[in-house]
Design a protein around this motif. Structure first.
Motif, PDB file in Angstrom:
ATOM      1  N   ARG A  67      -7.633  -2.720   3.251  1.00 21.39           N
ATOM      2  CA  ARG A  67      -6.992  -2.891   1.929  1.00 21.39           C
ATOM      3  C   ARG A  67      -6.901  -1.543   1.176  1.00 21.39           C
ATOM      4  NH1 ARG A  67     -10.363  -7.253   1.416  1.00 21.39           N
ATOM      5  NH2 ARG A  67     -11.250  -6.444  -0.499  1.00 21.39           N
ATOM      6  N   CYS A  68      -6.705  -0.464   1.957  1.00 25.49           N
ATOM      7  CA  CYS A  68      -6.576   0.883   1.376  1.00 25.49           C
ATOM      8  C   CYS A  68      -5.189   1.461   1.687  1.00 25.49           C
ATOM      9  CB  CYS A  68      -7.615   1.824   1.984  1.00 25.49           C
ATOM     10  SG  CYS A  68      -9.282   1.483   1.440  1.00 25.49           S
ATOM     11  N   THR A  69      -4.829   2.508   0.957  1.00 29.32           N
ATOM     12  CA  THR A  69      -3.539   3.168   1.187  1.00 29.32           C
ATOM     13  C   THR A  69      -3.535   3.848   2.561  1.00 29.32           C
ATOM     14  OG1 THR A  69      -4.248   5.269   0.277  1.00 29.32           O
ATOM     15  CG2 THR A  69      -3.271   3.707  -1.273  1.00 29.32           C
ATOM     16  N   SER A  70      -2.352   4.253   2.983  1.00 30.08           N
ATOM     17  CA  SER A  70      -2.211   4.963   4.256  1.00 30.08           C
ATOM     18  C   SER A  70      -3.117   6.186   4.307  1.00 30.08           C
ATOM     19  CB  SER A  70      -0.771   5.452   4.425  1.00 30.08           C
ATOM     20  OG  SER A  70       0.114   4.406   4.245  1.00 30.08           O
ATOM     21  N   ILE A  76      -5.905   6.972   2.724  1.00 30.14           N
ATOM     22  CA  ILE A  76      -7.340   6.710   2.904  1.00 30.14           C
ATOM     23  C   ILE A  76      -7.570   6.366   4.386  1.00 30.14           C
ATOM     24  CG2 ILE A  76      -9.266   5.212   2.251  1.00 30.14           C
ATOM     25  CD1 ILE A  76      -8.393   6.841  -0.084  1.00 30.14           C
ATOM     26  N   ASN A  77      -6.615   5.614   4.952  1.00 26.71           N
ATOM     27  CA  ASN A  77      -6.747   5.237   6.369  1.00 26.71           C
ATOM     28  C   ASN A  77      -6.602   6.441   7.298  1.00 26.71           C
ATOM     29  OD1 ASN A  77      -7.050   2.621   5.531  1.00 26.71           O
ATOM     30  ND2 ASN A  77      -4.920   2.049   5.891  1.00 26.71           N
ATOM     31  N   PHE A  78      -5.988   7.519   6.809  1.00 22.34           N
ATOM     32  CA  PHE A  78      -5.865   8.752   7.606  1.00 22.34           C
ATOM     33  C   PHE A  78      -7.213   9.485   7.709  1.00 22.34           C
ATOM     34  CE2 PHE A  78      -1.074   9.993   6.963  1.00 22.34           C
ATOM     35  CZ  PHE A  78      -0.707   8.797   7.555  1.00 22.34           C
ATOM     36  N   ARG A  79      -8.150   9.188   6.791  1.00 22.09           N
ATOM     37  CA  ARG A  79      -9.368   9.990   6.668  1.00 22.09           C
ATOM     38  C   ARG A  79     -10.204  10.051   7.953  1.00 22.09           C
ATOM     39  NH1 ARG A  79     -11.462   8.689   0.470  1.00 22.09           N
ATOM     40  NH2 ARG A  79     -10.354  10.414  -0.510  1.00 22.09           N
ATOM     41  N   PRO A  80     -10.475   8.922   8.594  1.00 22.90           N
ATOM     42  CA  PRO A  80     -11.298   9.029   9.811  1.00 22.90           C
ATOM     43  C   PRO A  80     -10.632   9.861  10.906  1.00 22.90           C
ATOM     44  CG  PRO A  80     -11.261   6.769   9.023  1.00 22.90           C
ATOM     45  CD  PRO A  80     -10.226   7.520   8.248  1.00 22.90           C
ATOM     46  N   ALA A  81      -9.322   9.788  11.016  1.00 18.88           N
ATOM     47  CA  ALA A  81      -8.630  10.482  12.103  1.00 18.88           C
ATOM     48  C   ALA A  81      -8.386  11.962  11.809  1.00 18.88           C
ATOM     49  CB  ALA A  81      -7.305   9.794  12.403  1.00 18.88           C
ATOM     50  N   LEU A 123       5.527   5.105   8.549  1.00 15.29           N
ATOM     51  CA  LEU A 123       4.183   5.675   8.606  1.00 15.29           C
ATOM     52  C   LEU A 123       3.330   5.286   7.412  1.00 15.29           C
ATOM     53  CD1 LEU A 123       4.855   9.284   9.935  1.00 15.29           C
ATOM     54  CD2 LEU A 123       3.860   7.366  11.159  1.00 15.29           C
ATOM     55  N   VAL A 124       3.949   4.781   6.365  1.00 14.56           N
ATOM     56  CA  VAL A 124       3.185   4.448   5.153  1.00 14.56           C
ATOM     57  C   VAL A 124       3.284   2.951   4.820  1.00 14.56           C
ATOM     58  CG1 VAL A 124       3.234   6.751   4.161  1.00 14.56           C
ATOM     59  CG2 VAL A 124       5.136   5.221   3.715  1.00 14.56           C
ATOM     60  N   THR A 125       3.473   2.131   5.835  1.00 19.68           N
ATOM     61  CA  THR A 125       3.538   0.683   5.594  1.00 19.68           C
ATOM     62  C   THR A 125       2.242   0.170   4.971  1.00 19.68           C
ATOM     63  OG1 THR A 125       2.866   0.381   7.882  1.00 19.68           O
ATOM     64  CG2 THR A 125       5.202   0.082   7.400  1.00 19.68           C
ATOM     65  N   ALA A 126       1.140   0.912   5.199  1.00 20.49           N
ATOM     66  CA  ALA A 126      -0.149   0.478   4.649  1.00 20.49           C
ATOM     67  C   ALA A 126      -0.138   0.448   3.124  1.00 20.49           C
ATOM     68  CB  ALA A 126      -1.249   1.414   5.143  1.00 20.49           C
ATOM     69  N   ASP A 127       0.709   1.266   2.499  1.00 20.90           N
ATOM     70  CA  ASP A 127       0.727   1.336   1.034  1.00 20.90           C
ATOM     71  C   ASP A 127       1.108  -0.004   0.412  1.00 20.90           C
ATOM     72  OD1 ASP A 127       0.058   3.911   1.413  1.00 20.90           O
ATOM     73  OD2 ASP A 127       1.942   4.784   0.711  1.00 20.90           O
ATOM     74  N   LEU A 159       9.317   7.090  -4.173  1.00 25.80           N
ATOM     75  CA  LEU A 159       8.561   7.777  -5.228  1.00 25.80           C
ATOM     76  C   LEU A 159       7.154   7.196  -5.344  1.00 25.80           C
ATOM     77  CD1 LEU A 159       8.860   9.978  -7.309  1.00 25.80           C
ATOM     78  CD2 LEU A 159       9.813   8.329  -8.905  1.00 25.80           C
ATOM     79  N   TYR A 160       7.062   5.881  -5.185  1.00 28.06           N
ATOM     80  CA  TYR A 160       5.760   5.209  -5.255  1.00 28.06           C
ATOM     81  C   TYR A 160       4.834   5.726  -4.154  1.00 28.06           C
ATOM     82  CZ  TYR A 160       2.377   1.338  -5.114  1.00 28.06           C
ATOM     83  OH  TYR A 160       1.236   0.586  -5.094  1.00 28.06           O
ATOM     84  N   TYR A 161       5.349   5.793  -2.908  1.00 26.78           N
ATOM     85  CA  TYR A 161       4.538   6.271  -1.787  1.00 26.78           C
ATOM     86  C   TYR A 161       4.102   7.719  -2.028  1.00 26.78           C
ATOM     87  CZ  TYR A 161       6.443   2.223   0.743  1.00 26.78           C
ATOM     88  OH  TYR A 161       6.801   0.969   1.128  1.00 26.78           O
ATOM     89  N   SER A 162       5.030   8.538  -2.531  1.00 29.68           N
ATOM     90  CA  SER A 162       4.692   9.945  -2.801  1.00 29.68           C
ATOM     91  C   SER A 162       3.582  10.034  -3.833  1.00 29.68           C
ATOM     92  CB  SER A 162       5.916  10.694  -3.338  1.00 29.68           C
ATOM     93  OG  SER A 162       6.933  10.673  -2.406  1.00 29.68           O
ATOM     94  N   SER A 163       3.678   9.202  -4.879  1.00 22.83           N
ATOM     95  CA  SER A 163       2.667   9.272  -5.940  1.00 22.83           C
ATOM     96  C   SER A 163       1.298   8.851  -5.406  1.00 22.83           C
ATOM     97  CB  SER A 163       3.069   8.412  -7.139  1.00 22.83           C
ATOM     98  OG  SER A 163       2.992   7.033  -6.827  1.00 22.83           O
ATOM     99  N   LEU A 164       1.268   7.877  -4.489  1.00 25.40           N
ATOM    100  CA  LEU A 164      -0.008   7.472  -3.893  1.00 25.40           C
ATOM    101  C   LEU A 164      -0.573   8.596  -3.035  1.00 25.40           C
ATOM    102  CD1 LEU A 164       0.632   3.787  -2.711  1.00 25.40           C
ATOM    103  CD2 LEU A 164      -0.633   4.537  -4.717  1.00 25.40           C
ATOM    104  N   SER A 165       0.324   9.277  -2.313  1.00 28.00           N
ATOM    105  CA  SER A 165      -0.109  10.354  -1.436  1.00 28.00           C
ATOM    106  C   SER A 165      -0.662  11.529  -2.232  1.00 28.00           C
ATOM    107  CB  SER A 165       1.079  10.805  -0.570  1.00 28.00           C
ATOM    108  OG  SER A 165       0.770  11.980   0.091  1.00 28.00           O
TER     109      SER A 165
END
Lengths: 133, 457
Positions: free
Chosen positions: B93-96, B98-103, B229-233, B303-309
């Protein structure tokens, strides 16, 4: 009280959808007009009839809000179809040989849009439902 | 502090949403949304004029049957990649990002999320805003307010408005745009059938310069890869862990239909400019509405995805970030409008670059979650369950090496096959192999340490 309101709106939507659908079966020299009326009217009819079907699964307790959530979601689709219809029925490529048919369809589409907006407003007033669920 | 804490009902929710819209923290269960809503938001990203124009471009290289095949294969590839990434967000239940962090590590995820999301999505925002200006100008050439530059500016402001309101703003416009685009795809087919004389007639139409399947599939995949690539958002809002994946797959079905409908219209009318073809065919105000709703419902997502990133490291409320990034995007769009006018070159170049380079990043994340974690014996529900106080690596060098090699080799050196798939598979395989070898050989994959705070920073 709210459930009765929803049922009334569903009946109104079914009537408008029925009108558009019937227009599609009136023979015209433009097959695209007939097809458009049948597709839009059919989609509107299905969207309207899905509301009572989806309402069956709503639990009794806290019913009004739960019913409103179901209604609002389906109503967005009906509003979109009404808007799309109102913007399309008078267009040149779907012009039937009898312009009265196009105007009747346009009025039914516009009425669907307006009834949809009104019912959203009433839903929020009566149940406090969030429009984006 | 109390103002920053959302009204959450989860007993074990220990996070504080400092920047709004859960940029750095998981979505609490009471904020999750029904499958219906998520499906509409995803479909809103697909329902845009760029897709319709993309379908028109496919029609210049393929017949109707081949267009169907190319669209279906391309959309299926996107459905698998985006679906897997959305599934990860259903678990975390996290953004893309945050999910990138482990990798990639914490710092690595900031950098890769900027490269994989903020830059391409901001680029898309600028290009679609500029495109909006050119379409509006084409529809109303004699209205001063509708010249390319002013239309670009006011269009961009409108798009930023719904992104400002977050997921609810995106949902609102998707509800309006999606049914309308499905109708337009049907209209496109109807007009094509009318032009061809019969339904079977459109299957006889062939392009003047046929393209290869590989080119077509790369084009289809490239069109949506940045979004994929950002479907998680959006998928993070799902009530179940499958919600996002199912919703994204349904959106890809719609994409295939829109592409095929637009390609048929192009083959029948001979014009790749689908809004123009619809206008010429007498759709009238409907063509205008298609441009407005289509660009709007997609570009607010960008724009929403960019702002989350960017929100991963910018110390700013997400809403304010939308305003800053929106202003920047509109400025770039205005520059494009001033320099290029309505030439398609920047659009095509951008599509090609995104399609070939980015899937490697997705491949690495998929490999870490589905392969490496499974190899480590972690249950799916236990993977990526971040908590305040957890220690994260600053960098995961295996993720970096795998992503960079896959982007260079898959995107630019290997010339056969589908570039996007090459890059993705290379990233996935390289990471899985390297990570397992490192684990077996007791080689440390991680560099540096960072302790998560309750705000997710």
């Amino acid at each position: 009280m709210y459930s009765k309101f929803v049922k009334m709106i569903v009946i109104i939507n079914v009537v408008f959808a029925g009108i558009i659908l019937v227009l599609g079966f009136i023979p015209s020299d433009n097959w695209m007009a007939d097809a458009t009326y049948i597709i839009c009217g059919g989609a509107q009819l299905i969207a309207a009839l899905l509301i009572p079907l989806r309402m069956r699964n709503v639990p009794k307790e806290g019913a009004d809000l739960a019913v409103a959530e179901v209604f609002v979601q389906s109503n967005w689709v009906i509003i979109a179809l009404g808007m799309a219809g109102a913007c399309t029925y008078l267009a040149e490529f779907v012009a039937p040989n009898n312009p009265v048919i196009a105007y009747v369809a346009f009025c039914a589409g516009l009425a669907t849009l307006l009834v949809g907006i009104f019912s959203m407003y009433k839903s929020v007033k009566m149940t406090g439902v969030d429009l984006m669920i | 502090m109390s103002e920053m804490v959302k009204d959450v009902t989860l007993d074990n929710y220990q996070w504080v949403d400092k920047h709004g819209d859960y940029v750095l923290t998981p979505i609490p269960k009471n904020e999750t949304k029904r499958l219906w809503a998520i499906t509409f938001v995803y479909m809103g990203t697909v329902a845009d004029v760029a897709q319709v124009m993309g379908g028109g471009v496919l029609g210049t290289g393929f017949g109707v049957m081949d267009t169907f095949i190319v669209s279906l294969i391309g959309s299926a590839i996107l459905a698998v990649i985006g679906g897997l990434l959305a599934y990860i967000s259903g678990v975390t239940r996290c953004t893309s990002y945050i999910n990138f962090r482990p990798a990639f590590g914490r710092m690595g995820s900031n950098i890769f999320s900027t490269l994989a999301s903020a830059v391409p999505n901001m680029g898309w925002f600028a290009i679609l805003t500029w495109q909006f200006g050119t379409f509006i100008h084409a529809l109303f050439p004699n209205v001063a307010f509708c010249n390319v530059l002013p239309a670009t500016i006011w269009g961009g402001c409108l798009m930023a408005l719904t992104a400002y309101f977050g997921i609810k703003g995106l949902e609102f416009f998707s509800y309006l745009a999606v049914p309308y685009f499905i109708l337009l795809a049907i209209f496109g087919v109807m007009i094509a059938v009318d032009e061809a004389g019969s339904f079977s007639g459109i299957f006889d139409l062939q392009p003047a310069e046929p393209a290869t399947y590989g080119e077509g599939i790369t084009y289809v995949v490239g069109m949506m890869m940045a979004m994929c690539l950002v479907t998680a958002d959006i998928g993070r809002y799902g009530k179940t862990r499958w919600s996002g994946a199912i919703a994204w797959t349904l959106a890809m079905v719609l994409q295939a239909l829109i592409l095929a409908g637009a390609a048929m219209l192009m083959l029948a009318t001979g014009s790749a400019d689908v809004p123009g073809a619809l206008l010429m065919s007498g759709v009238g105000f409907g063509a205008f509405l298609m441009v407005v709703l289509g660009q709007w419902s997609t570009n607010d997502n960008n724009l929403y995805y960019s702002s989350l990133s960017v929100g991963m490291y910018a110390r700013m409320k997400r809403k304010n970030l939308v305003l800053v990034l929106g202003a920047g995007g509109i400025f770039v769009a205005a520059l494009i409008a001033g320099i290029w006018g309505s030439a398609p070159e920047p659009f095509e170049f951008f599509l090609g670059l995104m399609g070939t380079a980015l899937p490697g990043v997705g491949g690495v994340v998929i490999a870490d979650f589905f392969i490496f974690r499974a190899y480590k014996g972690e249950k799916v529900d236990d993977r990526y369950q971040f908590q305040p106080g957890d220690e994260l690596p600053e960098f995961n060098w295996v993720g970096w090496v795998s992503a960079l090699i896959s982007i260079i080799v898959g995107g630019f050196i290997i010339k056969s096959g589908i570039a996007a798939v090459n890059t993705l598979v290379l990233g996935l395989v390289l990471y899985a192999v390297l990570a397992i070898i490192c684990d077996k050989a007791k080689i440390n994959m991680y560099v540096g340490k960072h302790t998560l705070t309750e705000t997710g920073e």
